[in-house]
Design an enzyme around this catalytic site. Structure first.
Site, PDB file in Angstrom:
ATOM      1  CD  GLU B 130      -1.560   6.109  -1.755  1.00 40.36           C
ATOM      2  OE1 GLU B 130      -1.454   5.895  -0.541  1.00 40.36           O
ATOM      3  OE2 GLU B 130      -2.525   6.721  -2.260  1.00 40.36           O
ATOM      4  CE  LYS B 206       6.142   2.547   6.786  1.00 40.22           C
ATOM      5  NZ  LYS B 206       6.322   1.084   6.976  1.00 40.22           N
ATOM      6  N   GLY B 316       7.660  -4.561   0.373  1.00 34.22           N
ATOM      7  CA  GLY B 316       7.985  -5.401  -0.777  1.00 34.22           C
ATOM      8  C   GLY B 316       8.244  -4.527  -1.976  1.00 34.22           C
TER       9      GLY B 316
END
Lengths: 443, 443
Positions: B130, B206, B316
């Site tokens: 994920e 991605k 992050g």
């Protein structure tokens, strides 16, 4: 073409969603087989009347009024009848006969969820319900799986398309509630009896489901505080716009942190929660403010993940059918993979606080006598009631020029303090009328 | 406290994400156990140097340089080392020793995904990733599961936070690329060598992962068309704003429908696809235009579900750790439930078309001689090249007043036609300079 194992799929209900599911199951049969690793064979569709006219053409030989026979021997049962009974009985029968079940029935899950999940746990079956919370928006898997290692702090959801359609048109066109509702009924956005939507019952069911998932706890429907949008008028809408807000019907699921040492010495997570549905003021810069028409969106604040938003169509037959079919593929994959349903593990029985314990900001609109000392009296009453003023605006004078309108924005206050204070204001000599009290959400 | 079965969790890597994962695993141990139905025991953390300074305090006794010993006997292996080797070798070792694996390694999945998924299928293990596609935004499960019964038509994703941060500041502040990049590097939003971000390599990885999931097919990284943002300057930004657009680096995964009868007589689904990354003009009214700063968003158009959008922090350490932990809980639930991994079933090997076969709208900016007949020549060249003009604006004259600037918006055109036509325009006598050619996405 790969020679797949066949799974027997029984469909209960052939309404707006059911007929689309039946149609897509046949239309995308090859693709679904490759996705699921099994051929999904629709063995029958249980309906009340096989001769009723339908929007989508369904093969006559699949229709039956005998749901119970259909359930026996099915690998996957899709329940799209709606309502509590006989949907509940059929779902339990399906689970106990070894099927995995897929349902979009939010009323049933919000009222009998624990019974159904327990029955599934007993036999190792799985219950899929992606379509029950926000139509086609994938929110169940994100909450149940993706965020399972995080701690959701708050969910703010626009989860009812009808009310968002009405409020959005009131906002953009300056129209009155009754006029937009009548129009929405003509256009098919609202039902003849709009109570479930405009009084917030539908949103409350979804809030209960979302809160159960987000906080991994049991949320009975009657613990959800619920207010509808029937009291929202043009004047409130205009005042909201003037102040930089828009009014949205929000389902708010909030964790009230109560840090205290647990037995393991780590920070405890058994906080309290609040689950509530009401029209609230949302800042126009907030992502939820841009959700227009009958669309839905779920804004999630999680401790580690930060702010997330999920946006899409909240209802509609074919949109909801997409979510149902995703569940059917998941159920099929699980059937092929073997193993028992993963269930919900141990649920935290988090206390659900009454609305009086909730803390938000408020906007209070008062009609007051237009004379010296009134603001001082109002400010004093608020201060005595532990409600701190953030800003005050005197907006419009009454027609007789004898009264003025005060719009007071508060800092965060306890709902119970606020409510008692507003009662005292109403009873005070200087306040002619409490025009509105609205909560402000989104900080 | 429920007496749960213990699962042995091995962590490879203790960087920004890994150290947060280690910290959250210990901090939320009780809650994770209830969620997963198993106690997640962190048995070790493989690092290159046990004495290296770390942002998060990790128990010294868990640190080891011996990843291979750690992997043996682990139920769940979390790979957060990044890079291709030794990550690939360790992941395959983990899979072959019976562990389920969780990874955030987009470079590895984009280049060696099929090898890793095949290895997992062979032994019935599961690969969770994920965190590899859009940081903390739950997008893998929605694409893999929720939309598995639907047909994704197009994905437009802002999947690289660094470039969105740079473009957003260029747009809102009117700043130049180099200045914002330097600032982003100072603030830690961009790396010292920003190539992977600003040249679109990260976004392309991605895009390959998202397209594989959305279209349930194999997408080799080298089939992804890739352009970066280094050529975007202040003048292009200003012109975009003037025309009602904003420039975003988009990962576009598109199905090119090729309806033809299949063997089963139903509509075939074996279409062609296009996967591409480039800076594009996005209408300011489109939801993607409001994605500011380093945030990410993935806009999905599906046949039945309609338009969906997923929004959140794209990167992050702690945000990505949230996605990793969600995967760890899923892996633990599957371990408890038993059964084999569901894998990816049969992948469609959809042809991936080259960029020349793609159809979009374009905005062409030309510097032309400011004399009669020039527009007619330009229009004629476009028309001959099968590029249809939607609108033309003459914006600014050159400093010497001898040249003018033409901004031409086109209807949808084939990239190959457009590209050849622009070459012909450049070679024509009347065009001094092709200032920019930008694709317009979002219809």
């Amino acid at each position: 073409m790969t020679d797949y194992r066949r799974l027997r799929v029984a469909l209960l209900g052939a309404g707006a969603v059911g007929s689309q599911v039946a149609s897509l199951l046949r239309q995308h049969a090859d693709e679904l087989a490759d996705r699921a690793g099994a051929r999904l064979e629709l063995v029958g569709i249980a309906v009340r009347d096989v001769d009723a006219p339908r929007e989508v053409d369904l093969p006559r030989e699949l229709l039956t009024t005998d749901a119970e026979s259909l359930i026996v021997g099915a690998d996957i049962v899709i329940e799209l009848m709606g309502g509590i009974e006989p949907a509940r009985t059929y779902l339990l029968q399906a689970i106990n006969s070894g099927a995995d079940v897929v349902t979009a029935n939010k009323a049933l899950l919000a009222t009998h969820g624990p019974e159904i999940f327990d029955a599934a746990d007993q036999v190792g079956a799985e219950v899929y319900y992606e379509a029950a919370a926000a139509g086609a928006i994938p929110i169940i898997r994100p909450l149940r799986d993706s965020l399972a290692g995080d701690r959701v702090q708050r969910i703010m959801g626009i989860v009812n398309g009808t009310t968002n359609y009405i409020l959005d048109r009131m906002d953009t066109e300056g129209a009155e509630f009754a006029d937009v509702l009548a129009d929405a009924q003509r256009l098919g956005y609202a039902e003849a009896d709009p109570t479930a939507d405009v009084e917030g019952y539908d949103a409350a069911q979804k809030a209960a489901i979302l809160a159960s998932l987000a906080f991994h706890t049991t949320v009975p429907l009657d613990a959800v505080h619920r207010e509808g949008i029937t009291s929202i008028d043009k004047q409130m809408m205009d005042a909201a716009r003037h102040a930089g807000y828009v009014i949205k019907l929000l389902a708010v699921c909030e964790r009230l942190n109560a840090p205290r040492p647990s037995r393991s010495g780590e920070a405890a997570y058994r906080d309290e929660i609040s689950v509530r549905v009401y029209p609230a003021l949302v800042d126009r810069a907030h992502p939820l403010a841009s959700v227009h028409g009958a669309n839905n969106a779920v804004f999630v604040q999680a401790e580690a993940a930060g702010n997330l938003m999920f946006y899409g169509a909240g209802a509609g037959g074919v949109q909801t059918a997409s979510a149902v079919l995703g569940d059917v593929v998941s159920a099929a994959r699980r059937h092929i993979a073997g193993g028992v349903g993963v269930g919900e593990s141990t649920l935290a029985n988090l206390p659900i606080v009454p609305i009086g314990r909730v803390t938000t900001r408020y906007q209070i609109t008062l009609e007051v006598d237009d004379q010296p000392g009134v603001l001082a009296t109002v400010a004093g009453t608020l201060s005595d009631g532990r409600v701190s003023i953030a800003n005050v605006e005197q907006t419009v004078a009454g027609e007789d020029a004898r009264t003025a309108r005060l719009v007071i924005g508060t800092h965060k206050a306890l709902e119970q303090d606020l409510s008692e204070t507003v009662d005292r204001l109403a009873a005070s000599g200087v306040v002619e009328r409490v025009v509105s009290v609205l909560r402000v959400e989104g900080d």
